[in-house]
Write a protein that holds these residues in place. Structure first.
Motif, PDB file in Angstrom:
ATOM      1  N   ARG A 143      -9.643 -35.351   9.653  1.00 49.11           N
ATOM      2  CA  ARG A 143      -9.172 -34.036  10.103  1.00 49.11           C
ATOM      3  C   ARG A 143      -8.739 -33.175   8.927  1.00 49.11           C
ATOM      4  O   ARG A 143      -8.768 -31.944   9.003  1.00 49.11           O
ATOM      5  CB  ARG A 143      -8.033 -34.198  11.103  1.00 49.11           C
ATOM      6  N   VAL A 144      -8.288 -33.836   7.842  1.00 44.44           N
ATOM      7  CA  VAL A 144      -7.982 -33.118   6.603  1.00 44.44           C
ATOM      8  C   VAL A 144      -8.611 -33.885   5.452  1.00 44.44           C
ATOM      9  O   VAL A 144      -8.951 -35.070   5.580  1.00 44.44           O
ATOM     10  CB  VAL A 144      -6.457 -32.970   6.356  1.00 44.44           C
ATOM     11  N   GLU A 157       4.963 -33.695   9.718  1.00 42.74           N
ATOM     12  CA  GLU A 157       3.940 -33.994  10.735  1.00 42.74           C
ATOM     13  C   GLU A 157       3.410 -32.690  11.344  1.00 42.74           C
ATOM     14  O   GLU A 157       2.200 -32.525  11.538  1.00 42.74           O
ATOM     15  CB  GLU A 157       4.536 -34.871  11.829  1.00 42.74           C
ATOM     16  N   ALA A 175      -7.987 -28.675   6.026  1.00 44.34           N
ATOM     17  CA  ALA A 175      -9.070 -29.048   6.931  1.00 44.34           C
ATOM     18  C   ALA A 175     -10.416 -28.625   6.337  1.00 44.34           C
ATOM     19  O   ALA A 175     -10.518 -27.583   5.675  1.00 44.34           O
ATOM     20  CB  ALA A 175      -8.867 -28.371   8.286  1.00 44.34           C
ATOM     21  N   ALA A 186      -4.535 -29.426   9.814  1.00 47.51           N
ATOM     22  CA  ALA A 186      -5.703 -30.016  10.474  1.00 47.51           C
ATOM     23  C   ALA A 186      -6.370 -29.032  11.425  1.00 47.51           C
ATOM     24  O   ALA A 186      -7.580 -29.099  11.662  1.00 47.51           O
ATOM     25  CB  ALA A 186      -5.294 -31.285  11.225  1.00 47.51           C
ATOM     26  N   GLN A 187      -5.573 -28.093  11.949  1.00 53.88           N
ATOM     27  CA  GLN A 187      -6.125 -27.079  12.855  1.00 53.88           C
ATOM     28  C   GLN A 187      -6.659 -25.861  12.098  1.00 53.88           C
ATOM     29  O   GLN A 187      -7.032 -24.863  12.710  1.00 53.88           O
ATOM     30  CB  GLN A 187      -5.064 -26.654  13.866  1.00 53.88           C
ATOM     31  N   ALA A 200       0.165 -38.176   5.400  1.00 52.62           N
ATOM     32  CA  ALA A 200      -1.233 -37.768   5.224  1.00 52.62           C
ATOM     33  C   ALA A 200      -2.231 -38.844   5.631  1.00 52.62           C
ATOM     34  O   ALA A 200      -3.337 -38.527   6.095  1.00 52.62           O
ATOM     35  CB  ALA A 200      -1.467 -37.381   3.762  1.00 52.62           C
ATOM     36  N   ASP A 205      -2.894 -41.015   8.047  1.00 51.31           N
ATOM     37  CA  ASP A 205      -3.557 -41.038   9.360  1.00 51.31           C
ATOM     38  C   ASP A 205      -4.523 -39.874   9.517  1.00 51.31           C
ATOM     39  O   ASP A 205      -5.614 -40.014  10.084  1.00 51.31           O
ATOM     40  CB  ASP A 205      -2.514 -41.015  10.483  1.00 51.31           C
ATOM     41  N   PHE A 206      -4.133 -38.708   9.033  1.00 48.14           N
ATOM     42  CA  PHE A 206      -4.997 -37.521   9.136  1.00 48.14           C
ATOM     43  C   PHE A 206      -6.225 -37.663   8.243  1.00 48.14           C
ATOM     44  O   PHE A 206      -7.327 -37.271   8.622  1.00 48.14           O
ATOM     45  CB  PHE A 206      -4.205 -36.268   8.745  1.00 48.14           C
ATOM     46  N   THR A 252      -8.928 -40.041   9.759  1.00 46.33           N
ATOM     47  CA  THR A 252      -9.767 -39.492  10.827  1.00 46.33           C
ATOM     48  C   THR A 252     -10.632 -38.333  10.351  1.00 46.33           C
ATOM     49  O   THR A 252     -11.451 -37.814  11.119  1.00 46.33           O
ATOM     50  CB  THR A 252      -8.890 -39.008  12.000  1.00 46.33           C
ATOM     51  N   THR A 260       1.215 -30.859   8.782  1.00 45.15           N
ATOM     52  CA  THR A 260      -0.090 -31.497   8.584  1.00 45.15           C
ATOM     53  C   THR A 260      -0.989 -31.251   9.788  1.00 45.15           C
ATOM     54  O   THR A 260      -2.204 -31.044   9.641  1.00 45.15           O
ATOM     55  CB  THR A 260       0.073 -33.004   8.327  1.00 45.15           C
ATOM     56  N   GLU A 261      -0.404 -31.244  10.975  1.00 35.24           N
ATOM     57  CA  GLU A 261      -1.182 -30.903  12.168  1.00 35.24           C
ATOM     58  C   GLU A 261      -1.675 -29.460  12.090  1.00 35.24           C
ATOM     59  O   GLU A 261      -2.829 -29.154  12.450  1.00 35.24           O
ATOM     60  CB  GLU A 261      -0.338 -31.110  13.423  1.00 35.24           C
TER      61      GLU A 261
END
Length: 295
Positions: free
Chosen positions: A252-253, A224, A168, A231-232, A244, A246-247, A250, A227-228
């Motif tokens: 987020r990463v 998943e 992130a 992203a946090q 990867a 989709d992240f 956006t 990766t979340e």
């Protein structure tokens, strides 16, 4: 006694190593399987299997007979399928095993399209990241993502993917951006346990493949989730592009260490054996390979 049916049952019992497992797989009582094998042995006048309370083993005659049965049954299946099968509409059932994330993101739409195109094919889709035995679980086709096949695997490569190192923006602003894989040792990483080792990542450095040990704060068998977590801002993770994308889209990463490629992933259609492949299964493999190549 239908000899071909008995031969097919004998092969199934030999491959599964159990009367009970064979009976469960084809949906009959164990006594039916026992009777069929006993009848086959009586017809041949030889003992094919040595049975005890703990295990089932083939006799030397049974081992030789098994190989001959496989050849004969393959020839029968090929003969029944015939040279005209390419003009026939695929029909029958296909039990297919699919990796969870890749199966849902990339393969599910293709399989639903295939089902609409070939309504006489019944698809039974099993989504799991568990490494399964195709023969024991009655799987006709499995999709597997791996860097290396095992000896004896019967497989066709139908696609490829790549791994990306992700973090992130917030994590990087707090801890700095690693410029070389060796610097990962000073960062918190998030490890994928199904990869065999969550604590070592591979990169190509000056054309040579090298392992770099990482310090893992959080491990999981699902990309998943990892990766979340990245992203946090919980750490750095290395995940396949199909997770990867989709992240990344956006923001987020972001991808890091892009100058140090990871080994390519192969996407394979795995078959339970090298026996004759049913027309419906070959049509599905061809369809998936074509659609994946088209992007």
């Amino acid at each position: 006694m239908d000899r071909l049916d008995a031969m097919q049952l004998f092969v199934r019992v030999a491959e599964l190593g159990s009367f009970a497992a064979a009976a469960q797989q084809i949906g009959v009582a164990r006594s039916v399987v026992t009777r069929q094998i006993a009848g086959l042995e009586a017809h041949l006048g030889i003992k094919l299997m040595a049975r005890s309370t703990r295990r089932l083993t083939l006799t030397s005659a049974g081992t030789a007979y098994l190989e001959k049965c496989r050849v004969i049954l393959n020839l029968v299946e090929a003969a029944e399928t015939g040279v005209a099968e390419e003009r026939q509409t695929p029909r029958g059932s296909i039990r297919i095993s699919l990796p969870l994330s890749y199966g849902l993101k990339r393969l599910a739409p293709l399989l639903l399209d295939f089902s609409q195109r070939y309504p006489e094919v019944m698809l039974d889709m099993d989504y799991t990241d568990r490494r399964i035995n195709l023969i024991e679980e009655g799987i006709d086709l499995a999709i597997r993502i791996t860097r290396r096949l095992d000896a004896g695997d019967v497989a066709r490569r139908i696609g490829s993917g790549r791994m990306l190192v992700l973090a992130a923006p917030d994590y990087l602003s707090r801890h700095g951006t690693p410029r070389h894989p060796a610097e990962l040792a000073h960062h918190v990483c998030l490890g994928y346990t199904n990869a065999g080792s969550a604590l070592a990542w591979q990169f190509l450095v000056d054309g040579q493949l090298e392992n770099f040990h990482v310090r893992s704060r959080l491990n999981a068998n699902n990309g998943e989730v990892l990766t979340e977590a990245a992203a946090q801002g919980l750490g750095i993770t290395c995940q396949p592009d199909f997770i990867a994308d989709d992240f990344l889209a956006t923001g987020r990463v972001v991808e890091i260490l892009a100058d140090f490629p990871t080994p390519e992933l192969g996407i394979y259609a795995m078959l339970p054996s090298n026996r004759h492949v049913p027309h419906r299964v070959r049509v599905l493999m061809d369809n998936l390979a074509e659609r994946l190549a088209a992007g």
